[in-house]
Design a protein around this motif. Structure first.
Motif, PDB file in Angstrom:
ATOM      1  N   THR A   9      -4.889   9.569  -1.269  1.00 33.20           N
ATOM      2  CA  THR A   9      -5.163   8.479  -2.207  1.00 33.20           C
ATOM      3  C   THR A   9      -4.205   7.328  -1.944  1.00 33.20           C
ATOM      4  O   THR A   9      -2.985   7.492  -2.005  1.00 33.20           O
ATOM      5  CB  THR A   9      -5.018   8.948  -3.663  1.00 33.20           C
ATOM      6  OG1 THR A   9      -5.930  10.021  -3.900  1.00 33.20           O
ATOM      7  CG2 THR A   9      -5.307   7.805  -4.633  1.00 33.20           C
ATOM      8  N   THR A  49      -2.911   3.531  -3.007  1.00 30.52           N
ATOM      9  CA  THR A  49      -2.833   2.566  -4.098  1.00 30.52           C
ATOM     10  C   THR A  49      -2.441   1.217  -3.522  1.00 30.52           C
ATOM     11  O   THR A  49      -1.421   1.104  -2.826  1.00 30.52           O
ATOM     12  CB  THR A  49      -1.809   3.006  -5.155  1.00 30.52           C
ATOM     13  OG1 THR A  49      -2.211   4.273  -5.698  1.00 30.52           O
ATOM     14  CG2 THR A  49      -1.730   1.981  -6.280  1.00 30.52           C
ATOM     15  N   ALA A  66      -1.593  -2.814  -4.255  1.00 29.39           N
ATOM     16  CA  ALA A  66      -1.168  -3.791  -5.258  1.00 29.39           C
ATOM     17  C   ALA A  66      -1.111  -5.176  -4.612  1.00 29.39           C
ATOM     18  O   ALA A  66      -0.711  -5.297  -3.448  1.00 29.39           O
ATOM     19  CB  ALA A  66       0.197  -3.412  -5.819  1.00 29.39           C
ATOM     20  N   SER A 113       1.042   1.648   4.426  1.00 31.20           N
ATOM     21  CA  SER A 113       1.963   2.501   3.680  1.00 31.20           C
ATOM     22  C   SER A 113       3.042   3.086   4.586  1.00 31.20           C
ATOM     23  O   SER A 113       2.908   3.102   5.814  1.00 31.20           O
ATOM     24  CB  SER A 113       1.198   3.655   3.028  1.00 31.20           C
ATOM     25  OG  SER A 113       0.756   4.572   4.016  1.00 31.20           O
ATOM     26  N   THR A 155       0.851  -1.195   0.000  1.00 31.67           N
ATOM     27  CA  THR A 155       0.000   0.000   0.000  1.00 31.67           C
ATOM     28  C   THR A 155       0.880   1.237   0.000  1.00 31.67           C
ATOM     29  O   THR A 155       1.828   1.329   0.799  1.00 31.67           O
ATOM     30  CB  THR A 155      -0.925   0.019   1.236  1.00 31.67           C
ATOM     31  OG1 THR A 155      -1.752  -1.147   1.227  1.00 31.67           O
ATOM     32  CG2 THR A 155      -1.811   1.251   1.236  1.00 31.67           C
ATOM     33  N   SER A 156       0.601   2.173  -0.894  1.00 30.26           N
ATOM     34  CA  SER A 156       1.329   3.445  -0.947  1.00 30.26           C
ATOM     35  C   SER A 156       0.337   4.585  -0.828  1.00 30.26           C
ATOM     36  O   SER A 156      -0.859   4.435  -1.128  1.00 30.26           O
ATOM     37  CB  SER A 156       2.122   3.571  -2.259  1.00 30.26           C
ATOM     38  OG  SER A 156       1.261   3.447  -3.379  1.00 30.26           O
ATOM     39  N   GLY A 187      -7.868  -1.046  -7.333  1.00 23.90           N
ATOM     40  CA  GLY A 187      -6.540  -0.883  -6.775  1.00 23.90           C
ATOM     41  C   GLY A 187      -6.289   0.422  -6.056  1.00 23.90           C
ATOM     42  O   GLY A 187      -5.152   0.693  -5.659  1.00 23.90           O
ATOM     43  N   SER A 188      -7.320   1.246  -5.838  1.00 17.23           N
ATOM     44  CA  SER A 188      -7.099   2.519  -5.135  1.00 17.23           C
ATOM     45  C   SER A 188      -8.290   2.881  -4.270  1.00 17.23           C
ATOM     46  O   SER A 188      -9.402   2.391  -4.474  1.00 17.23           O
ATOM     47  CB  SER A 188      -6.803   3.646  -6.120  1.00 17.23           C
ATOM     48  OG  SER A 188      -7.944   3.930  -6.900  1.00 17.23           O
ATOM     49  N   ALA A 227      -3.770  -5.089  -7.971  1.00 12.49           N
ATOM     50  CA  ALA A 227      -5.022  -4.359  -8.166  1.00 12.49           C
ATOM     51  C   ALA A 227      -6.252  -5.240  -8.009  1.00 12.49           C
ATOM     52  O   ALA A 227      -7.364  -4.725  -7.876  1.00 12.49           O
ATOM     53  CB  ALA A 227      -5.013  -3.705  -9.553  1.00 12.49           C
ATOM     54  N   THR A 246      -9.717   6.585  -1.998  1.00  9.62           N
ATOM     55  CA  THR A 246      -9.476   8.010  -1.757  1.00  9.62           C
ATOM     56  C   THR A 246     -10.358   8.524  -0.631  1.00  9.62           C
ATOM     57  O   THR A 246     -11.527   8.135  -0.508  1.00  9.62           O
ATOM     58  CB  THR A 246      -9.743   8.836  -3.036  1.00  9.62           C
ATOM     59  OG1 THR A 246      -8.878   8.385  -4.071  1.00  9.62           O
ATOM     60  CG2 THR A 246      -9.496  10.314  -2.798  1.00  9.62           C
ATOM     61  N   VAL A 258     -11.663  -0.108  -1.482  1.00 10.37           N
ATOM     62  CA  VAL A 258     -10.699  -0.203  -2.578  1.00 10.37           C
ATOM     63  C   VAL A 258     -11.442  -0.583  -3.856  1.00 10.37           C
ATOM     64  O   VAL A 258     -12.203  -1.558  -3.881  1.00 10.37           O
ATOM     65  CB  VAL A 258      -9.618  -1.252  -2.268  1.00 10.37           C
ATOM     66  CG1 VAL A 258      -8.675  -1.425  -3.456  1.00 10.37           C
ATOM     67  CG2 VAL A 258      -8.853  -0.861  -1.023  1.00 10.37           C
TER      68      VAL A 258
END
Length: 396
Positions: free
Chosen positions: A176, A178, A180, A238, A157-158, A205-206, A182, A208, A202
């Motif tokens: 946000t 992201t 992976a 993250s 997670t980033s 893959g994202s 996805a 917000t 999610v």
């Protein structure tokens, strides 16, 4: 059945001690329990591929049950169908057992398997006593025309924050995350330090989340992913992003120091029940059961670690005894709440003091639950009847 036992709790040189009674009645045969896992040469495949996988390996069979070994497949608890020709010739209680299947999943059960959980089992046989009531087993999941061992995939997670730091108070800040791969689904928890700002699902893959409520100051923002299917994907968090919120233009600020005195919390041990019963016991057979859940609370604030151990007396019935080493346990452990982590002890007989669960220094804070599956091997020369023993749990 009920059996009166004594339970005691207290502190002794910093150790919490509880005693729990164990009761076994030697009578009817025991139900099948797991002896351990079967390691498969592949972790997924088609239900129509021949063979289903190249090989399957289990630990050595229980002593006395090494005459034959058989690899089978079926719904949890059976009935099972053969995946291979049974092995003969003996010696399977002396070393790990490997069997190579000679048929597909569909061929073994005579048709397409239904979706859901199935077990691959390794059975062990005695020349005189037949099949061991217990078995080695591994769970697989069937979806459509494929099967897989439910091994969770790692995720990453980033986090990206817009606009860039610093911004004035009241500005809308979008976070946000992201995730992976996805294909992973679930939710992301957005955090300011240890405080939760909000959550978002999610999608593609994202995820917000936007807010205008960040206070003045510099703090760490992060995103933590929780998968919807924990058997398919692992959680991830993250790297923290430093972010600054400044006072709005023209605003007048004044610092106020807030001080609080925090007292240490509890360090305690509680057991769900002072007694438990082992069932299915027969002379020369086995009896099984479960240890009542033990709850460890460590809110001392020291995070110095702890260990919960068990010491068992011999089972007794009048002048008759069954040695404590005949009882073995397979511990389990889980965190209920808190920042720490707990580790279950190793499976072992209770002929000596054994570890039920432990939390290491630096990660022992919180509330944890520890338990164990129990299995008693009953000698073939003891009179039948109701035997009891006391297991003393010690937290230190």
């Amino acid at each position: 059945m009920n059996k009166r036992v004594l339970a005691r709790a207290g502190a002794l040189l910093g150790a919490a001690v509880l005693s729990a009674g164990l009761l076994v009645v030697v009578g009817a045969p025991a139900q099948a329990a797991s002896l351990g896992e079967v390691t498969l040469s592949q972790t997924s495949g088609s239900v129509t591929t021949t063979p289903i996988f190249t090989s399957a390996t289990s630990p050595k069979c229980p002593t006395g049950f090494g005459e034959n070994a058989n690899l089978r497949i079926g719904r949890p608890g059976g009935p099972y169908s053969n995946l291979a020709v049974a092995l003969g010739g003996g010696g399977f209680d002396e070393a790990p057992v490997t069997i190579s299947p000679n048929r597909s999943f569909s061929t073994a059960i005579g048709g397409a398997p239904a979706a859901g959980e199935w077990w691959v089992v390794m059975e062990c046989y005695s020349l005189t006593e037949g099949r061991n009531v217990d078995e080695f087993r591994t769970s697989i999941q069937v979806t459509g025309s494929t099967w897989r061992v439910p091994v969770a995939e790692n995720t990453t997670t980033s986090l990206v924050v817009n606009p860039a730091s610093p911004v004035s108070q009241g500005t809308e800040v979008a976070l946000t995350a992201t995730v992976a791969p996805a294909t992973a689904t679930g939710t992301v928890e957005f955090r300011r330090g240890s405080s939760v700002l909000g959550t978002a699902p999610v999608s593609g893959g994202s995820a917000t989340f936007a807010t205008t409520a960040l206070p003045v100051g510099t703090f760490a923002l992060s995103a933590a992913f929780t998968p919807a299917d924990a058997t398919a994907y692992k959680p991830s968090t993250s790297t923290a992003t430093s972010f600054q919120i400044t006072a709005a233009q023209g605003a007048i600020t004044a610092p106020v120091e807030i001080v609080t005195d925090i007292a240490p919390g509890a360090f305690s041990l509680a057991v769900a029940s002072p007694t438990t019963s082992l069932t299915g016991g027969t002379v020369g057979g086995t009896a099984t059961g479960a240890l009542p859940a033990a709850t460890v609370t460590d809110l001392r604030g020291t995070n110095v670690g702890w260990t919960l151990t068990g010491q068992l007396e011999d089972f007794t019935l009048a002048a008759n005894t069954i040695a404590n080493s005949k009882l073995s346990w397979t511990p389990s452990a889980a965190k209920t709440s808190g920042s720490g982590a707990v580790t279950a002890g190793a499976g072992a007989d209770l002929g000596d003091t054994r570890t039920l669960c432990t939390a290491a220094s630096g990660s022992s804070a919180g509330v944890f639950t520890c338990g164990a599956d129990l299995k008693l091997s009953i000698p073939d020369d003891v009179p039948p009847g109701e035997y009891s023993a006391t297991l003393t749990l010690t937290l230190a």
